[in-house]
Design a protein around this motif. Structure first.
Motif, PDB file in Angstrom:
ATOM      1  N   ASN A 135      25.081  41.956  25.876  1.00 46.77           N
ATOM      2  CA  ASN A 135      26.214  42.739  25.369  1.00 46.77           C
ATOM      3  C   ASN A 135      27.472  41.899  25.227  1.00 46.77           C
ATOM      4  N   ARG A 136      27.307  40.560  25.255  1.00 50.29           N
ATOM      5  CA  ARG A 136      28.451  39.674  25.070  1.00 50.29           C
ATOM      6  C   ARG A 136      28.008  38.408  24.344  1.00 50.29           C
ATOM      7  N   CYS A 137      28.820  37.988  23.362  1.00 49.04           N
ATOM      8  CA  CYS A 137      28.570  36.725  22.664  1.00 49.04           C
ATOM      9  C   CYS A 137      29.185  35.590  23.486  1.00 49.04           C
ATOM     10  N   ILE A 138      28.396  34.541  23.744  1.00 47.89           N
ATOM     11  CA  ILE A 138      28.896  33.421  24.556  1.00 47.89           C
ATOM     12  C   ILE A 138      28.740  32.081  23.846  1.00 47.89           C
ATOM     13  N   GLY A 139      28.517  32.107  22.539  1.00 48.78           N
ATOM     14  CA  GLY A 139      28.411  30.857  21.794  1.00 48.78           C
ATOM     15  C   GLY A 139      27.484  30.974  20.601  1.00 48.78           C
TER      16      GLY A 139
ATOM     17  N   GLU B 222      18.847  18.724  13.154  1.00 47.99           N
ATOM     18  CA  GLU B 222      18.875  18.726  14.616  1.00 47.99           C
ATOM     19  C   GLU B 222      19.658  19.930  15.136  1.00 47.99           C
ATOM     20  N   LYS B 223      19.180  20.488  16.252  1.00 50.26           N
ATOM     21  CA  LYS B 223      19.777  21.702  16.819  1.00 50.26           C
ATOM     22  C   LYS B 223      20.877  21.353  17.818  1.00 50.26           C
ATOM     23  N   HIS B 224      21.948  22.168  17.811  1.00 49.76           N
ATOM     24  CA  HIS B 224      23.046  22.014  18.759  1.00 49.76           C
ATOM     25  C   HIS B 224      23.379  23.388  19.341  1.00 49.76           C
ATOM     26  N   ILE B 225      23.814  23.395  20.601  1.00 50.50           N
ATOM     27  CA  ILE B 225      24.216  24.631  21.254  1.00 50.50           C
ATOM     28  C   ILE B 225      25.666  24.510  21.709  1.00 50.50           C
ATOM     29  N   TYR B 226      26.451  25.524  21.388  1.00 56.96           N
ATOM     30  CA  TYR B 226      27.863  25.562  21.781  1.00 56.96           C
ATOM     31  C   TYR B 226      28.080  26.792  22.655  1.00 56.96           C
ATOM     32  N   ARG B 227      28.683  26.591  23.816  1.00 52.21           N
ATOM     33  CA  ARG B 227      29.082  27.690  24.683  1.00 52.21           C
ATOM     34  C   ARG B 227      30.589  27.874  24.564  1.00 52.21           C
ATOM     35  N   ALA B 228      31.027  29.129  24.448  1.00 49.92           N
ATOM     36  CA  ALA B 228      32.452  29.386  24.252  1.00 49.92           C
ATOM     37  C   ALA B 228      32.880  30.647  24.978  1.00 49.92           C
ATOM     38  N   GLY B 229      34.129  30.656  25.440  1.00 50.07           N
ATOM     39  CA  GLY B 229      34.698  31.852  26.026  1.00 50.07           C
ATOM     40  C   GLY B 229      34.892  32.929  24.984  1.00 50.07           C
ATOM     41  N   GLY B 230      35.331  32.523  23.789  1.00 44.87           N
ATOM     42  CA  GLY B 230      35.502  33.446  22.671  1.00 44.87           C
ATOM     43  C   GLY B 230      34.968  32.829  21.397  1.00 44.87           C
ATOM     44  N   THR B 231      34.193  33.589  20.650  1.00 47.95           N
ATOM     45  CA  THR B 231      33.615  33.110  19.387  1.00 47.95           C
ATOM     46  C   THR B 231      34.195  33.923  18.243  1.00 47.95           C
ATOM     47  N   VAL B 232      34.667  33.240  17.208  1.00 55.63           N
ATOM     48  CA  VAL B 232      35.327  33.905  16.078  1.00 55.63           C
ATOM     49  C   VAL B 232      34.559  33.624  14.797  1.00 55.63           C
ATOM     50  N   LEU B 233      34.096  34.685  14.140  1.00 49.73           N
ATOM     51  CA  LEU B 233      33.451  34.534  12.835  1.00 49.73           C
ATOM     52  C   LEU B 233      34.515  34.646  11.745  1.00 49.73           C
ATOM     53  N   ALA B 234      34.759  33.536  11.068  1.00 48.41           N
ATOM     54  CA  ALA B 234      35.673  33.495   9.922  1.00 48.41           C
ATOM     55  C   ALA B 234      34.948  32.765   8.798  1.00 48.41           C
TER      56      ALA B 234
ATOM     57  N   LEU C 285      30.976  43.736  19.621  1.00 44.07           N
ATOM     58  CA  LEU C 285      30.296  42.918  20.625  1.00 44.07           C
ATOM     59  C   LEU C 285      31.331  42.133  21.417  1.00 44.07           C
ATOM     60  N   GLU C 286      31.346  42.292  22.723  1.00 41.50           N
ATOM     61  CA  GLU C 286      32.305  41.569  23.555  1.00 41.50           C
ATOM     62  C   GLU C 286      32.189  40.066  23.320  1.00 41.50           C
ATOM     63  N   GLY C 287      33.319  39.389  23.326  1.00 42.71           N
ATOM     64  CA  GLY C 287      33.323  37.943  23.148  1.00 42.71           C
ATOM     65  C   GLY C 287      33.239  37.484  21.712  1.00 42.71           C
ATOM     66  N   LEU C 288      33.026  38.424  20.781  1.00 40.55           N
ATOM     67  CA  LEU C 288      32.930  38.075  19.359  1.00 40.55           C
ATOM     68  C   LEU C 288      34.089  38.703  18.603  1.00 40.55           C
ATOM     69  N   TYR C 289      34.781  37.885  17.855  1.00 40.29           N
ATOM     70  CA  TYR C 289      35.927  38.307  17.055  1.00 40.29           C
ATOM     71  C   TYR C 289      35.642  37.946  15.599  1.00 40.29           C
TER      72      TYR C 289
END
Length: 529
Positions: free
Chosen positions: A162-166, A175-187, A347-351
């Motif tokens: 129930n929360r987006c964390i990256g 190649e695959k990469h993983i990013y962890r974030a306190g807040g994720t913004v879709l723009a 979704l919490e953490g997603l803006y």
């Protein structure tokens, strides 16, 4: 794994405005699919709308916005947008943006469709977006890291889902990469690439919409798509935008018989709201007639519109002949990720901000040159919110365990086939029977099951096609559900607007469809902190 405080997906004006206004002690990462210049903001020719002249007011700007969008807005958000617009202009000027002026030093204000006053500020004639974006990029703060050439293909959820964390991304090598974030913004922009003719950058194809939907985020107003009336049309293909500012300077639309096609169609004629002009051009072309923009009355056209002139010359169009061949194409998405006034999604953490988001300021049809303004306003507003709500962006959350369904991905259609079917079935004019057939065609590829599957092993090209199908499905289902014509949504079988639909918003998610209530209420998001 890379960690940051704020992760921004996209590099348009909303993303850059957000990044430059976030606190300097926050570690901010911007990820963009192509180069940072690959955004609709960078390509924007028209300008920024703001009531800055002595004969204008925010009340008039508000009225024009509401009328263009056919009274389908979050009125309070529109009011805030137009009231703060002059402040946004001053802020840009203080940043170093130089708007075009007359020799006496007064701002040169243009006029575009559905505006009752000259209130469009522009830079370099028809290169406003380029000038603003270059200035923003030049002055990005040191705490902002820009990563180009990575495609975001999944939102990461916490263990409770129930929360987006990256996010997960793929680079140009796959190649695959993983990013962890306190807040994720879709723009991440709009959906232009879902259609064969579009003014959008070639990287824009509804990725943000599909990403959010796959993660269970609410999408609203997806049936409302603005088709710009005038794209340069040569040899069966479109080659970029012919700004509405050209018609603001006096150009008129004519068919191949030299007949003005907007005469008697609307009181504003060639400067009618975009959906009305686009529909009229579409009808002319459907009847087998070519359509041209007659620019013969505009003195010093190359000086006033250097970008358009260059595009015409590159495509063999003689400006001196006074006519530019045009056709309508997908331009702007009024729908998107459902957000509250701060930019928070369901979704919490997603803006979300910019064209990816639906804030309610554009209604059923965006008023010309309100898009850059929206990006500026919501980018700054979200930055202020995140700066003052640090706890909301704490990143000490565990990842959700992988629990995807095993599924065999079928042979998918070519992107060009999806684009053509979108135009035929969910384009400028829609019809219920064709929409139903189109939805069945999309579902025949198992798109509803693919949404629940793991995409890790798939190549980028295949994921992009899947995202196109997901976004196309959302738009088609919403278009079928709205049984009326309003703004950018035109139904041949329901040709009139209906009072009962004026305050109804179609909201889609993987959990089902719902109908929102009153306009202002429908944009309020319940956040469980």
């Amino acid at each position: 794994m890379i960690k940051c405080d704020i992760l921004i997906i996209g590099s348009g004006i909303a993303a850059m405005q957000l990044a430059r206004n976030l606190s300097a002690d926050l570690h901010v990462i911007i990820i963009t699919k192509g180069k940072w210049q690959n955004s609709n903001s960078f390509m924007a020719q028209g300008g920024v709308a703001a009531a800055v002249s002595s004969d204008d007011s925010w009340e008039l700007h508000f009225k024009d916005t509401i009328e263009a969008g056919e009274n389908f807005h979050n009125d309070s958000e529109v009011m805030k947008l137009v009231q703060i617009a002059p402040e946004m202009i001053k802020n840009l000027q203080n940043t170093g943006v130089r708007f075009d002026c007359y020799k006496n030093g007064n701002l040169s204000l243009g006029k575009e469709g559905a505006h009752s006053r000259n209130r469009i500020l522009h830079c370099g004639g028809d290169a406003t977006g380029k000038h603003i974006m270059e200035q923003f990029h030049l002055n990005l703060p040191q705490n902002v890291e820009l990563i180009e050439g990575q495609f975001v293909y999944e939102l990461l959820l916490d263990q409770n889902k129930n929360r987006c964390i990256g996010v997960k991304t793929r680079d140009r090598k796959g190649e695959k990469h993983i990013y962890r974030a306190g807040g994720t913004v879709l723009a991440a922009g709009g959906i232009g690439g879902l259609y064969p003719f579009t003014s959008n950058d070639h990287t824009i194809a509804g990725d943000g919409l599909a990403l959010a939907y796959k993660a269970g985020v609410k999408i609203t107003d997806a049936e409302f798509i603005q088709f710009h009336p005038t794209l340069l049309y040569v040899n069966g293909c479109t080659h970029g935008l012919i700004s509405e500012a050209v018609r603001g300077e006096g150009a008129i639309l004519v068919n191949d018989q030299g007949e003005p096609i907007m005469q008697g169609v609307h009181p504003l004629k060639d400067l009618a709201p975009r959906h009305i002009v686009a529909e009229q051009i579409f009808k002319e072309r459907l009847a087998g007639r070519d359509v041209f923009l007659d620019i013969s009355m505009i003195a010093d056209f190359p000086d006033k519109f250097p970008t358009i002139t260059d595009s015409c010359l590159k495509n063999g169009i003689d400006i001196e002949a006074g006519k530019i061949p045009v056709a309508p194409g997908s331009h702007f998405f009024m729908g998107g990720i459902k957000i509250d006034p701060h930019g928070r999604s369901s979704l919490e953490g997603l803006y979300s901000i910019g064209e990816s988001a639906c804030s309610g300021v554009h209604g059923a049809n965006r008023l010309a040159s309100n898009s850059l303004l929206e990006g500026l306003v919501y980018g700054k507003r979200l930055a202020e919110y995140l700066n003052h709500n640090r706890k909301e962006c704490e990143s000490a959350h565990k990842l959700s365990p992988i629990s995807y369904q095993d599924i065999v991905i079928p042979v998918l259609p070519e992107k060009a086939v999806i684009q053509q079917k979108m135009m035929e079935n969910a384009g400028i004019i829609r019809e219920g029977r064709k929409l139903k057939t189109f939805i069945q065609w999309i579902e025949s590829y198992g798109v509803l099951e693919i949404i629940k599957s793991d995409l890790d092993a798939l190549p980028i090209q295949q994921i992009e096609t899947i995202f196109m199908l997901i976004s196309a499905h959302i738009i088609a289902v919403s278009s079928l559900s709205r049984e009326e014509s309003r703004g950018g949504h035109i139904r041949a079988d329901f040709p009139n607007s209906r009072k009962e639909w004026e305050s109804r918003h179609i909201i889609n998610s993987i959990h089902g469809m719902e109908i929102g209530g009153e306009n202002n209420e429908s944009y309020q998001i319940e956040i469980h902190a």
